[in-house]
Design a protein around this motif. Structure first.
Motif, mmCIF file in Angstrom:
data_model
loop_
_atom_site.group_PDB
_atom_site.id
_atom_site.type_symbol
_atom_site.label_atom_id
_atom_site.label_comp_id
_atom_site.label_asym_id
_atom_site.label_seq_id
_atom_site.Cartn_x
_atom_site.Cartn_y
_atom_site.Cartn_z
ATOM 1 N N PHE A 120 1.149 -1.267 0.020
ATOM 2 C CA PHE A 120 0.365 -0.058 0.172
ATOM 3 C C PHE A 120 1.162 1.827 -0.110
ATOM 4 N N SER A 121 0.247 2.370 -0.802
ATOM 5 C CA SER A 121 1.374 3.597 -0.871
ATOM 6 C C SER A 121 -0.101 4.876 -1.140
ATOM 7 N N THR A 122 0.766 5.606 -0.685
ATOM 8 C CA THR A 122 -0.191 7.114 -1.177
ATOM 9 C C THR A 122 0.814 8.085 -1.928
ATOM 10 N N GLN A 123 -0.017 8.831 -2.011
ATOM 11 C CA GLN A 123 0.827 9.767 -3.700
ATOM 12 C C GLN A 123 2.311 10.343 -2.476
ATOM 13 N N ALA A 124 1.839 10.915 -1.645
ATOM 14 C CA ALA A 124 2.773 11.542 -0.074
ATOM 15 C C ALA A 124 3.697 11.024 -0.359
ATOM 16 N N MET A 125 3.604 8.968 0.337
ATOM 17 C CA MET A 125 4.538 8.090 0.978
ATOM 18 C C MET A 125 5.045 7.425 -0.836
ATOM 19 N N ARG A 126 4.874 8.051 -2.298
ATOM 20 C CA ARG A 126 5.657 7.976 -2.840
ATOM 21 C C ARG A 126 6.769 9.295 -3.293
ATOM 22 N N ILE A 148 8.665 8.631 2.951
ATOM 23 C CA ILE A 148 9.269 7.651 4.348
ATOM 24 C C ILE A 148 8.558 8.216 5.547
ATOM 25 N N LYS A 149 8.306 9.491 6.391
ATOM 26 C CA LYS A 149 8.290 9.913 7.330
ATOM 27 C C LYS A 149 6.214 9.571 7.239
ATOM 28 N N GLU A 150 5.369 9.279 5.571
ATOM 29 C CA GLU A 150 4.044 9.168 5.832
ATOM 30 C C GLU A 150 4.171 7.790 6.238
ATOM 31 N N ILE A 151 5.319 6.776 6.059
ATOM 32 C CA ILE A 151 4.600 5.260 5.610
ATOM 33 C C ILE A 151 4.597 5.043 6.830
ATOM 34 N N TYR A 152 5.932 5.713 8.209
ATOM 35 C CA TYR A 152 5.931 5.522 9.616
ATOM 36 C C TYR A 152 4.876 6.440 10.196
ATOM 37 N N GLU A 153 3.931 6.831 9.989
ATOM 38 C CA GLU A 153 2.863 7.404 10.703
ATOM 39 C C GLU A 153 2.167 6.726 10.276
ATOM 40 N N ASN A 203 13.501 1.981 2.412
ATOM 41 C CA ASN A 203 14.566 2.695 2.950
ATOM 42 C C ASN A 203 15.940 2.767 3.332
ATOM 43 N N LEU A 204 16.154 2.781 1.862
ATOM 44 C CA LEU A 204 17.222 3.841 0.925
ATOM 45 C C LEU A 204 16.756 4.976 1.060
ATOM 46 N N ASP A 205 15.567 4.865 -0.367
ATOM 47 C CA ASP A 205 14.815 5.775 -1.078
ATOM 48 C C ASP A 205 14.538 6.894 -0.607
ATOM 49 N N LYS A 206 14.026 6.785 1.047
ATOM 50 C CA LYS A 206 12.982 6.978 1.718
ATOM 51 C C LYS A 206 11.421 8.022 0.795
ATOM 52 N N LYS A 207 11.241 6.973 0.903
ATOM 53 C CA LYS A 207 9.709 7.320 -0.231
ATOM 54 C C LYS A 207 9.620 5.463 -1.165
ATOM 55 N N GLY A 208 8.111 5.518 -1.196
ATOM 56 C CA GLY A 208 7.214 3.951 -1.093
ATOM 57 C C GLY A 208 6.573 3.460 -0.791
ATOM 58 N N TYR A 209 6.491 2.283 -0.079
ATOM 59 C CA TYR A 209 5.394 2.112 0.935
ATOM 60 C C TYR A 209 5.222 0.972 1.317
ATOM 61 N N PHE A 210 4.522 0.285 1.796
ATOM 62 C CA PHE A 210 4.986 -0.814 2.870
ATOM 63 C C PHE A 210 3.971 -2.016 2.323
#
Length: 393
Positions: free
Chosen positions: A266-272, A277-282, A336-343
């Motif tokens: 799952f991801s949102t535009q903000a996560m991508r 990565i901040k949005e992912i952890y939230e 984690n390396l890219d600091k963006k993406g999905y979980f």
């Protein structure tokens, strides 16, 4: 299992059938989810010409007393087309139609209400509330193939008759007749999905012998459910040709064998986007507070699979981890390396309704749970009915 040559003969039949002149008419295969919440049913009808938009498809009906969706004295269930796909078996302009089910809410037959397994209806307001965040999904559907001696006797494909193979290890992504069982089925299903414009992104052999996985996505919003259900239908059709059983049970074999999941990415535009990565952890923090609410709708008998063993976290524990396939939520090392993406949510069982898991992720991570009540209430009623049926059988 039927020989590959038999399957190829069926393939020749299907390819020849695609050349037949239907004189401008098409065949639409209407498909719906029955009262079990997992089995699919379908029937065909002739339409006068090519369909360009789902709004052009007429509503239809069926006998719900034969699908665990209605009583005999009031058995008519209405099916409304939700999405359609090219028919890879019949070819031409023929189509496969994914439908939602409704029953009459009053004796005068003037008002419709969603049938028992029509969760899609209740997820629509959730996806609408979260649409501005452009939620994307990728679902990893695991399934198990069974050799069928008859309708009542089955054993995992490739396993010794009445016995067990060697321990898990050599079967995952395997190659070779002694470790890989069912590749022809996988390959035909893969190509059928592509021909049907189902957004399949990959496939692989799984950890338990006779078990496979295919991946659907990325799909945005409610379309993930339409595409995954259609992929399940196509897999059922392909296994027919091989006379091989298909199971989406979360723990098809008891003991020291992996269960089957429906891991949901799952991801949102903000996560991508940069810094996502901040949005992912939230989002993971939000999920940690609603663990029980999610597990309630993440598939029946999931407790048999979520034991803390075989690449799972136990049912009562929520844990996230970096590259951890034993966690509830896995964050990829590349993310984690890219600091963006999905979980990846690793909790859903293989028999989960994809509309449900996708809607719950949007609800918790984006929409604020404001539109869940009707969905959860409908699910609880259905789940109680299913348990009652199982207990009485």
């Amino acid at each position: 299992m039927k020989s590959i040559s038999t399957a190829l003969t069926h393939g020749v039949y299907h390819s020849k059938a695609q050349e037949w002149d239907q004189h401008g008419k098409i065949i639409a295969e209407y498909i719906w989810i029955d009262g079990t919440g997992l089995n699919l049913r379908s029937k065909s009808r002739t339409l006068s010409g090519k369909i360009n938009d789902v709004s052009e498809l007429p509503e239809w009906n069926f006998d719900g007393s034969s699908t665990e969706q209605a009583a005999t004295e009031d058995s008519e269930i209405i099916i409304k087309p939700a999405a359609f796909f090219p028919d890879p078996f019949r070819g031409g302009d023929n189509i496969l139609v994914m439908c939602s089910t409704y029953r009459w809410a009053d004796s005068e037959k003037t008002k419709l209400t969603p049938a028992n397994t029509n969760f899609r209806h209740f997820t629509e307001p959730i996806f609408e509330a979260g649409k501005d965040e452009h939620p994307w999904f990728g679902i990893e559907q695991e399934y198990t193939l069974f050799e069928c001696t008859n309708a009542f006797t089955k054993w995992p494909l490739g396993w010794p008759e009445g016995g067990f193979p060697s321990a898990q290890g050599p079967y995952y992504c395997s190659v070779g007749a002694t470790t890989c069982f069912g590749r022809a089925i996988m390959d035909i299903h893969y190509r059928a999905c592509l021909a049907a414009k189902v957004n399949i992104s990959g496939t692989n052999g799984e950890v338990m012998p006779g078990q496979w996985e295919f991946q659907i996505g990325p799909c945005e919003g409610i379309s993930i459910g339409d595409h995954l259900w259609m992929a399940r239908y196509l897999l059922g059709r392909v296994t027919e040709d091989f006379n091989v059983g298909l199971s989406f049970e979360p723990k098809p074999l008891k003991g020291d064998w992996n269960g089957a999941g429906c891991h949901t990415n799952f991801s949102t535009q903000a996560m991508r986007e940069e810094g996502g990565i901040k949005e992912i952890y939230e989002a993971v923090e939000k999920l940690s507070k609603r663990h029980k609410e999610h597990l309630e709708v993440y598939g029946l008998d999931n407790e048999q699979r979520l034991t803390g063993k075989h690449e799972t976290c136990d049912m009562d524990t929520f844990r996230s981890g970096l590259g951890d396939r034993g966690a509830s939520i896995r964050i990829g090392t590349s993310v984690n390396l890219d600091k963006k993406g999905y979980f990846e949510d690793r909790r859903p069982a293989s028999n989960v309704d994809p509309y449900l898991v996708a809607a719950m992720l949007v609800s918790t991570c984006v929409a604020g749970s404001e539109h869940e009540e009707g969905l959860v209430e409908h699910y609880r009623k259905w789940a109680e009915e299913r348990k009652a049926i199982e207990n009485s059988s």
